[in-house]
Design an enzyme around this catalytic site. Structure first.
Site, PDB file in Angstrom:
ATOM      1  N   THR A   7       0.846  -1.184   0.000  1.00  0.00           N
ATOM      2  CA  THR A   7       0.000   0.000   0.000  1.00  0.00           C
ATOM      3  C   THR A   7       0.882   1.234   0.000  1.00  0.00           C
ATOM      4  OG1 THR A   7      -1.786   1.198   1.128  1.00  0.00           O
ATOM      5  CG2 THR A   7      -0.199   0.049   2.522  1.00  0.00           C
ATOM      6  N   ASN A   9      -0.636   3.960   1.060  1.00  0.00           N
ATOM      7  CA  ASN A   9      -1.385   4.726   2.044  1.00  0.00           C
ATOM      8  C   ASN A   9      -0.759   4.508   3.426  1.00  0.00           C
ATOM      9  OD1 ASN A   9      -3.330   5.390   4.081  1.00  0.00           O
ATOM     10  ND2 ASN A   9      -4.924   5.370   2.513  1.00  0.00           N
ATOM     11  N   ARG A  10      -0.098   5.538   3.936  1.00  0.00           N
ATOM     12  CA  ARG A  10       0.597   5.433   5.214  1.00  0.00           C
ATOM     13  C   ARG A  10      -0.349   5.035   6.343  1.00  0.00           C
ATOM     14  NH1 ARG A  10       1.363  10.333   6.693  1.00  0.00           N
ATOM     15  NH2 ARG A  10       0.634  10.301   8.822  1.00  0.00           N
ATOM     16  N   LYS A  12      -3.137   3.215   6.157  1.00  0.00           N
ATOM     17  CA  LYS A  12      -3.464   1.785   6.086  1.00  0.00           C
ATOM     18  C   LYS A  12      -2.330   0.953   6.650  1.00  0.00           C
ATOM     19  CE  LYS A  12      -6.562   1.759   2.120  1.00  0.00           C
ATOM     20  NZ  LYS A  12      -6.747   1.265   0.754  1.00  0.00           N
ATOM     21  N   ASP A  70      -7.844  -3.559  -1.086  1.00  0.00           N
ATOM     22  CA  ASP A  70      -8.461  -2.605  -1.996  1.00  0.00           C
ATOM     23  C   ASP A  70      -9.725  -2.132  -1.301  1.00  0.00           C
ATOM     24  OD1 ASP A  70      -8.469  -1.154  -4.446  1.00  0.00           O
ATOM     25  OD2 ASP A  70     -10.092  -2.413  -5.157  1.00  0.00           O
ATOM     26  N   SER A  71     -10.022  -0.867  -1.444  1.00  0.00           N
ATOM     27  CA  SER A  71     -11.204  -0.331  -0.787  1.00  0.00           C
ATOM     28  C   SER A  71     -11.760   0.824  -1.602  1.00  0.00           C
ATOM     29  CB  SER A  71     -10.859   0.141   0.631  1.00  0.00           C
ATOM     30  OG  SER A  71      -9.899   1.183   0.563  1.00  0.00           O
TER      31      SER A  71
END
Length: 110
Positions: A7, A9-10, A12, A70-71
């Site tokens: 990811t 995204n830090r 996450k 995944d979101s």
């Protein structure tokens, strides 16, 4: 055991590390690989399909065990839109802040 968190995204990454506290796992982030790894194509019809595709892609590219997700948003009144295409909802490319702004604008318009 080294496990790659696939990811960018830090937040996450922090959440996963906080939930899965296993001393036998050394979490590795994409940023710590020391090299660029091309992003996978996310063309699955479900969040699960995209997460599996990402995990397989990064595991194959790095040789590490890999955890990916995944979101997105699913808005009932919009029939589940934008769903699995949340990040590409407005259909534009560009820096994340520009794309996010366009996606949010379209979502509110609809």
């Amino acid at each position: 055991m080294r496990v790659l968190l696939a990811t960018t995204n830090r937040h996450k990454s922090e959440e996963i590390r906080a939930v899965i506290k296993d001393p036998s796992v050394e979490w590795v982030g994409l940023e710590s690989l020391g090299r660029e790894v091309a992003e996978p194509v996310e063309d699955g019809e479900t969040f699960e399909a995209n997460a599996v595709a990402k995990a397989r892609h990064y595991a194959g590219a790095t040789g590490l065990w890999c955890l990916a997700d995944d979101s997105g948003l699913e808005v009932d009144v919009l029939g589940g839109e934008p769903g699995v295409r949340s990040a590409r909802y407005a259909g534009i490319d560009g820096p994340p802040e520009v794309v996010d702004r366009a996606n949010n604008r379209l979502l509110l318009e609809r």
